[in-house]
Scaffold this motif. Structure first.
Motif, PDB file in Angstrom:
ATOM      1  N   LEU B  17      -0.748   7.697   4.052  1.00 34.21           N
ATOM      2  CA  LEU B  17      -1.339   6.854   3.011  1.00 34.21           C
ATOM      3  C   LEU B  17      -0.253   6.162   2.210  1.00 34.21           C
ATOM      4  CD1 LEU B  17      -4.359   8.763   1.451  1.00 34.21           C
ATOM      5  CD2 LEU B  17      -4.335   6.480   2.426  1.00 34.21           C
ATOM      6  N   ALA B  18       0.774   6.951   1.868  1.00 32.50           N
ATOM      7  CA  ALA B  18       1.855   6.371   1.072  1.00 32.50           C
ATOM      8  C   ALA B  18       2.558   5.268   1.851  1.00 32.50           C
ATOM      9  CB  ALA B  18       2.850   7.461   0.667  1.00 32.50           C
ATOM     10  N   PHE B  22       2.575   1.427   0.651  1.00 37.87           N
ATOM     11  CA  PHE B  22       3.862   0.808   0.402  1.00 37.87           C
ATOM     12  C   PHE B  22       4.041  -0.435   1.256  1.00 37.87           C
ATOM     13  CE2 PHE B  22       7.936   0.849  -1.418  1.00 37.87           C
ATOM     14  CZ  PHE B  22       8.879   0.542  -0.457  1.00 37.87           C
ATOM     15  N   THR B  23       3.714  -0.314   2.539  1.00 39.75           N
ATOM     16  CA  THR B  23       3.846  -1.453   3.442  1.00 39.75           C
ATOM     17  C   THR B  23       2.932  -2.589   2.998  1.00 39.75           C
ATOM     18  OG1 THR B  23       4.078   0.203   5.163  1.00 39.75           O
ATOM     19  CG2 THR B  23       3.943  -2.076   5.866  1.00 39.75           C
ATOM     20  N   TYR B  24       1.700  -2.237   2.659  1.00 37.87           N
ATOM     21  CA  TYR B  24       0.742  -3.247   2.217  1.00 37.87           C
ATOM     22  C   TYR B  24       1.285  -3.991   1.006  1.00 37.87           C
ATOM     23  CZ  TYR B  24      -3.985  -5.126   2.202  1.00 37.87           C
ATOM     24  OH  TYR B  24      -5.075  -5.946   2.300  1.00 37.87           O
ATOM     25  N   VAL B  54     -11.652 -14.429   4.026  1.00 35.47           N
ATOM     26  CA  VAL B  54     -12.041 -13.310   4.886  1.00 35.47           C
ATOM     27  C   VAL B  54     -11.291 -12.041   4.527  1.00 35.47           C
ATOM     28  CG1 VAL B  54     -11.695 -12.484   7.240  1.00 35.47           C
ATOM     29  CG2 VAL B  54     -12.885 -14.638   6.833  1.00 35.47           C
ATOM     30  N   LEU B  55     -10.011 -12.202   4.237  1.00 37.44           N
ATOM     31  CA  LEU B  55      -9.218 -11.012   3.911  1.00 37.44           C
ATOM     32  C   LEU B  55      -9.367 -10.614   2.461  1.00 37.44           C
ATOM     33  CD1 LEU B  55      -5.789 -11.355   5.740  1.00 37.44           C
ATOM     34  CD2 LEU B  55      -7.633  -9.781   6.200  1.00 37.44           C
ATOM     35  N   GLY B  56     -10.051 -11.446   1.689  1.00 43.55           N
ATOM     36  CA  GLY B  56     -10.229 -11.104   0.280  1.00 43.55           C
ATOM     37  C   GLY B  56      -8.932 -11.072  -0.485  1.00 43.55           C
ATOM     38  N   LEU B  57      -8.034 -12.045  -0.184  1.00 45.43           N
ATOM     39  CA  LEU B  57      -6.710 -12.005  -0.785  1.00 45.43           C
ATOM     40  C   LEU B  57      -6.718 -12.338  -2.270  1.00 45.43           C
ATOM     41  CD1 LEU B  57      -4.494 -13.543   2.023  1.00 45.43           C
ATOM     42  CD2 LEU B  57      -4.690 -11.174   1.319  1.00 45.43           C
ATOM     43  N   ASN B  58      -7.845 -12.800  -2.781  1.00 45.29           N
ATOM     44  CA  ASN B  58      -7.867 -13.089  -4.215  1.00 45.29           C
ATOM     45  C   ASN B  58      -8.254 -11.876  -5.016  1.00 45.29           C
ATOM     46  OD1 ASN B  58      -7.118 -15.823  -4.106  1.00 45.29           O
ATOM     47  ND2 ASN B  58      -9.148 -16.319  -3.316  1.00 45.29           N
ATOM     48  N   GLN B  59      -8.681 -10.841  -4.295  1.00 46.20           N
ATOM     49  CA  GLN B  59      -9.073  -9.631  -5.017  1.00 46.20           C
ATOM     50  C   GLN B  59      -7.841  -8.868  -5.465  1.00 46.20           C
ATOM     51  OE1 GLN B  59     -11.354  -8.469  -1.493  1.00 46.20           O
ATOM     52  NE2 GLN B  59     -12.862  -7.729  -2.940  1.00 46.20           N
ATOM     53  N   PRO B  60      -8.055  -7.955  -6.424  1.00 48.43           N
ATOM     54  CA  PRO B  60      -6.918  -7.109  -6.825  1.00 48.43           C
ATOM     55  C   PRO B  60      -6.403  -6.347  -5.606  1.00 48.43           C
ATOM     56  CG  PRO B  60      -8.941  -6.449  -7.960  1.00 48.43           C
ATOM     57  CD  PRO B  60      -9.255  -7.691  -7.232  1.00 48.43           C
ATOM     58  N   ILE B  61      -5.095  -6.062  -5.637  1.00 48.12           N
ATOM     59  CA  ILE B  61      -4.421  -5.538  -4.456  1.00 48.12           C
ATOM     60  C   ILE B  61      -5.008  -4.203  -4.014  1.00 48.12           C
ATOM     61  CG2 ILE B  61      -2.567  -4.322  -5.667  1.00 48.12           C
ATOM     62  CD1 ILE B  61      -1.872  -6.450  -2.653  1.00 48.12           C
ATOM     63  N   LEU B  62      -5.392  -3.372  -4.975  1.00 47.53           N
ATOM     64  CA  LEU B  62      -5.894  -2.054  -4.584  1.00 47.53           C
ATOM     65  C   LEU B  62      -7.255  -2.153  -3.913  1.00 47.53           C
ATOM     66  CD1 LEU B  62      -4.653   0.235  -7.490  1.00 47.53           C
ATOM     67  CD2 LEU B  62      -3.850   0.101  -5.144  1.00 47.53           C
ATOM     68  N   GLN B  64      -8.160  -4.641  -2.055  1.00 43.83           N
ATOM     69  CA  GLN B  64      -7.837  -5.061  -0.698  1.00 43.83           C
ATOM     70  C   GLN B  64      -7.444  -3.859   0.142  1.00 43.83           C
ATOM     71  OE1 GLN B  64      -4.917  -8.187  -0.281  1.00 43.83           O
ATOM     72  NE2 GLN B  64      -5.357  -8.954  -2.334  1.00 43.83           N
ATOM     73  N   PHE B  65      -6.573  -3.030  -0.453  1.00 40.56           N
ATOM     74  CA  PHE B  65      -6.077  -1.868   0.272  1.00 40.56           C
ATOM     75  C   PHE B  65      -7.219  -0.926   0.613  1.00 40.56           C
ATOM     76  CE2 PHE B  65      -3.076   0.912   1.934  1.00 40.56           C
ATOM     77  CZ  PHE B  65      -3.225   2.171   1.420  1.00 40.56           C
ATOM     78  N   TRP B  66      -8.130  -0.745  -0.319  1.00 38.28           N
ATOM     79  CA  TRP B  66      -9.256   0.144  -0.088  1.00 38.28           C
ATOM     80  C   TRP B  66     -10.106  -0.373   1.061  1.00 38.28           C
ATOM     81  CZ3 TRP B  66     -10.901   4.710  -0.190  1.00 38.28           C
ATOM     82  CH2 TRP B  66     -12.270   5.017  -0.199  1.00 38.28           C
ATOM     83  N   GLU B  67     -10.336  -1.689   1.080  1.00 43.23           N
ATOM     84  CA  GLU B  67     -11.122  -2.270   2.176  1.00 43.23           C
ATOM     85  C   GLU B  67     -10.414  -2.048   3.507  1.00 43.23           C
ATOM     86  OE1 GLU B  67     -12.145  -6.313   1.502  1.00 43.23           O
ATOM     87  OE2 GLU B  67     -13.505  -5.823  -0.135  1.00 43.23           O
ATOM     88  N   PHE B  68      -9.091  -2.165   3.467  1.00 41.57           N
ATOM     89  CA  PHE B  68      -8.332  -1.941   4.696  1.00 41.57           C
ATOM     90  C   PHE B  68      -8.528  -0.519   5.191  1.00 41.57           C
ATOM     91  CE2 PHE B  68      -5.077  -2.424   7.764  1.00 41.57           C
ATOM     92  CZ  PHE B  68      -4.298  -1.286   7.723  1.00 41.57           C
TER      93      PHE B  68
END
Lengths: 318, 327, 267
Positions: B17-18, B22-24, B54-62, B64-68
């Motif tokens: 997860l870390a 981190f990579t994200y 589509v990637l939801g890049l305007n959303q807050p980063i976390l 986005q990460f959660w969706e990933f």
């Protein structure tokens, strides 16, 4: 995977915990090396390379060509840029010949390439050394949550595919101050291997009687760490940092080979090897010369590091 | 024991997860406009916008990460494209789900890793063993000198030299093309033999030196002396009382080295043009195909971390002194 | 005097060192009979361990030996490695100083005893296992049938030394060489081990060579004593002789160095 982490990992297992004897004296290391002909040859070659690195501008002034100058007279533009003459254009004018297509003096670029290799690897070794020793000692000495945090950090960094990550970071960042960036990135992934060894040995040493004795006579933590424990780590530190240097030279060359190292037109041996690939059927010297320098430099440093390690091992075993 | 394993696996999840997070963060925060990079070189502004959507890049980063993360377990929709679980991302440059890209190329990397491993284990361990037994003779000295040389050659230099000499000059081997073994066994072998050799050389030299050092140390051990004093035959003494103790530490190192290779030998695959995970990583980095880079990083980290756990568990079966005590 | 079981005559051992060949054992001679105990005493570096290793042919590479070593009349020096293998553990056994490092940590104690028995007597694993259990019982390891499958690190120091002794005696050797067997053990355990060795010797009639730097130990078990100093045999005689009327200055120094309860304490 380039040699850095693999070399350090393997050497780590072979590194014994310091025994009861006195710390290895630098004098003993020096006397053993001066008596060994092979080691002396290595030292000689390294001195030459270091001189190249340090005195690059002076040397190129003597040889007559800088690393960025184009000599169109030396290449045959009708044949696509192949250098005139045999062996890649070696002549009294160009001691190592020229690069195909752009006619840059190969000798000058080798000399400046030495500069890149030496500065980056030495800086990375220094940074890795400081980080590895400090963090390793902190983790091994204080244990508890300090150790947990540092150890988790080490596990995290060691889980990363370092090469992929280094390339990815370096290629996504702007051209900026490349050498500094390289040093930081290489060190960021390199220090855990040293820290792991130092941590283990510090833990063993912290339990020894002489540390208890020092504490009993009123020494504070800082004094114990620097006066009692650090000298006993000297052997391991010397061995691992000496063996890190050739690893980092290889890493920098590898990164430059892949195109994410120092940016052109800065000369780097790895980058020269990469450029030489498309020319090796007509001008093999363009590949052979940087390749040989890279190989011999790494070899000399590895042989030296190995000899130093056998001296240190014998000292600990005494 | 099961408690221990579960604990370790928990640690694996945490580290992965870390690494993932981190990579994200690095890739999606570092570049000013990730959508531009992901889209690649030839790109229309409309496509960039749709990627951003589509990637939801305007959303807050976390978020986005959660969706990933959710996508990894439950599959994910990228606009009209469905990426079924495990969805490690979608490449907008090749228009494929990253997972299918990985599964297509993983066999090549595994073939490279396994072949090289067999070579380097045989050469390294046997070489080191012979050197140790013949310690001090010219065989030992030559072998160790060669080992130092082998460690010092950068693998791309060796790869280039081999390719130049064997393929271009002598024409004994063709340019590697990695067919499946079933289709063309001969070509398969001819394609892989060079990458195997290049990878194996470095490791074999390291393992030879390590084996030699371990065996020499073991020969000094008191229990070795006892074994000789018991009047056992030379082969029994060497096998049980020298080899076993000397080689056991090497198994842990081997496990880690092999796990590292499973993530793809980037340089070797690139130089030989083999379509494995390593080459895919190199190509994606050159094209800035972030989803692929992320997934490859995660995959490689996965192998390393799992490898760590496996190695520790295997070691407890090999060395009686480190049995995991049940509480 | 019991018939001479084991005779060493003018044994000299030379080792190659960085500074040239060095004689670590110089013209040593002694005899050991059946049911007899010879104590070899000396400080570190006196050559006592080298003497023992020379008997079994276990000297380091490059060592040279001269003189004569005879077991039951047959010369041992110069024998081939294969012949020596059949003698080691079989006719002559050895017990070493540190029982933890002298046992292979990777194998059970049962296996280590069994392999020795099967190497010299053959037989099936089941027979060897029975022998191994008996051996452990003979040295008073409790619950031998279960503990035979334990690893060395699962035993205490004293128990490990008993296991070493059991192993050394399982093939009924004529001579047992013990090199500092009690030095690494606690004093109370030391006494137990010495008692055990005396008991075993009386039941088996094995000749014993006991090497130590501890005079107290020698005085309690040795019938004859050889004192060594820097490779030279400086004193050789019965225990009574050596302790009450030593001929050599060095022996006197050794004896004087032992603290006595009735010595005057400096005030």
């Amino acid at each position: 995977m380039t040699a850095t982490p693999a070399l350090l990992e393997v050497e780590e297992v072979g590194t014994p915990a310091p025994a009861g004897g006195p710390p290895t004296s630098t004098r003993r290391i020096l006397t053993t090396i001066t008596k060994d002909k092979g080691a002396l040859a290595c030292v000689l070659f390294i001195v030459i390379v270091v001189l190249m690195a340090v005195a690059a501008p002076l040397i190129t002034k003597l040889s007559g060509w800088g690393p960025y100058q184009f000599d169109s007279a030396a290449i045959n533009s009708d044949l696509g840029g192949v250098p005139h003459g045999s062996l890649g254009g070696i002549s009294g004018n160009h001691w190592f010949g020229v690069e195909p297509q752009n006619g840059r003096d190969l000798f000058a670029r080798i000399v400046y390439g030495a500069r890149v290799s030496i500065t980056i690897s030495l800086s990375a070794t220094l940074l890795t050394g400081v980080l590895g020793v400090v963090l390793g000692m902190l983790a091994g000495f204080y244990r508890g949550w300090v150790d947990t945090v540092i150890s988790r950090l080490m596990d995290f960094l060691m889980a990363f595919p370092a090469l992929i990550f280094m390339i990815a970071i370096l290629s996504s960042l702007p051209a900026g101050n490349r050498p500094v960036l390289l040093v930081v990135v290489i060190s960021a992934f390199g220090w855990p291997y040293l820290a792991r060894v130092i941590r283990g040995q510090t833990m063993t040493l912290a339990n020894r009687e002489f540390v208890e004795a020092a504490r009993a006579s009123g020494a504070k933590d800082v004094q114990v760490v620097f006066r009692e424990i650090l000298p006993n780590l000297r052997g391991s530190i010397i061995v691992m940092t000496t063996l890190a240097i050739p690893g980092y030279i290889g890493t920098e060359a590898g990164l430059s080979f892949l195109g994410v190292g120092v940016s052109p037109p800065t000369a780097s041996w790895g980058q020269m090897i990469s450029s030489s690939v498309s020319w090796y059927s007509v001008d093999p010297m363009f590949f052979v010369i940087p390749g040989t320098f890279l190989f011999l430099t790494v070899l000399s440093l590895t042989v030296l590091g190995d000899k130093i390690r056998s001296v240190v091992d014998q000292g600990e075993a005494a | 024991m099961t408690r221990y394993v579960i604990g370790r696996l928990g640690g694996v999840v945490v580290i992965l997860l870390a690494v993932c997070l981190f990579t994200y963060l690095i890739f999606f925060k570092l570049s000013p406009d990730p959508a531009v990079m992901i889209c690649g070189k030839t790109c229309t502004p409309e496509r960039i916008d749709s990627i951003r959507d589509v990637l939801g890049l305007n959303q807050p980063i976390l978020t986005q990460f959660w969706e990933f993360l959710q996508g990894i377990f439950a599959g994910r929709d990228y606009g009209s494209v469905h990426c079924s679980a495990p969805c490690l991302g979608y490449s907008f440059q090749t228009n494929e789900s990253v997972w299918s890209m990985i599964t297509a190329r993983l066999p090549v990397s595994i073939t490279v890793a396994v072949g090289a491993a067999v070579l380097w284990l045989l050469a390294g361990v046997i070489g080191g063993l012979i050197s140790a037994i013949k310690q001090g003779t010219w065989w030992d000295r030559t072998a160790m000198a060669l080992a130092l040389g082998g460690v010092s050659v950068p693998n791309y230099v060796l790869a280039l030299v081999l390719q130049f000499v064997l393929v271009v000059k002598l024409q004994v081997l063709p340019f590697p093309s990695a067919p499946a073994f079933a289709d063309n066994p001969l070509l398969w072998f001819e394609s892989y033999i060079m990458p195997w050799t290049v990878l194996a050389v470095g490791y074999a030299c390291l393992y030879a030196r390590l084996t030699r050092a371990n065996v020499i140390d073991t020969l000094q051990e008191n229990y070795f002396r006892t074994a000789r004093a018991k009047g056992l035959s030379r082969s029994l003494v060497l096998r049980r009382h020298a080899l076993r103790p000397a080689l056991t530490p090497i198994t842990t190192i081997f496990g880690m080295d092999f796990a590292g290779l499973l993530g793809g030998a980037l340089i070797t695959e690139t130089v030989f043009g083999l379509n494995g995970i390593g080459k895919m990583a190199a190509d994606s980095i050159a094209k800035n195909d972030q989803p692929v880079i992320m997934a490859v990083t995660l995959l490689a980290a996965f192998f390393v971390v799992i490898g760590n756990v496996v190695v520790d568990l295997v070691y407890t079966t090999l060395d009686p002194r480190v049995r995991v005590t049940s509480s | 005097m019991t018939a001479d079981l084991f005779v060493v005559e003018d044994l000299t051992v030379t080792l190659p060192t960085g500074r040239g060949p060095v004689d670590v054992v110089k013209n040593v001679s002694f005899t050991v009979g059946r049911d007899d105990t010879l104590g070899i005493v000396g400080e570190s570096g006196s050559g006592k361990s080298m003497t023992a290793l020379a008997v079994l042919g276990l000297l380091p590479r490059g060592a040279e030996t001269s003189g004569s070593i005879r077991l039951e009349g047959k010369e041992l020096l110069g024998r081939s490695e294969r012949e020596l293998q059949s003698i080691r553990g079989n006719a002559i056994s050895m017990v070493f100083q540190d029982p933890l490092s002298s046992l292979n940590p990777y194998y059970t104690v049962g296996l280590q005893i069994e392999e020795m028995y099967r190497a010299h007597r053959g037989g099936s694993r089941r027979d060897a296992r029975k022998v191994a259990i008996e051996a452990l019982e003979r040295v008073h390891i409790p619950d031998a049938g279960r503990r035979i499958d334990h690893y060395p690190h699962q035993f205490s120091g004293g128990q490990r030394q008993r296991i070493m002794i059991a192993m050394a005696l399982c093939c009924s050797p004529s001579l047992l060489i013990a090199d500092e067997p009690t030095t690494a053990l606690d004093v109370t355990v030391q006494a137990q081990i010495l008692e055990l060795m005396a008991e075993l010797q009386s039941t088996t009639g094995t000749g014993m060579i006991f090497i130590t730097h501890d005079l107290a130990v020698i005085s309690s078990i040795a019938k004859r004593v050889l004192v060594m100093c820097a490779g030279d045999p400086v004193e050789y005689g019965t225990a009574e002789q050596v302790f009450s009327d030593p001929h050599h200055d060095y022996t006197r120094t050794l004896l004087d160095a032992v603290p006595r309860i009735d010595d005057e304490v400096a005030s």
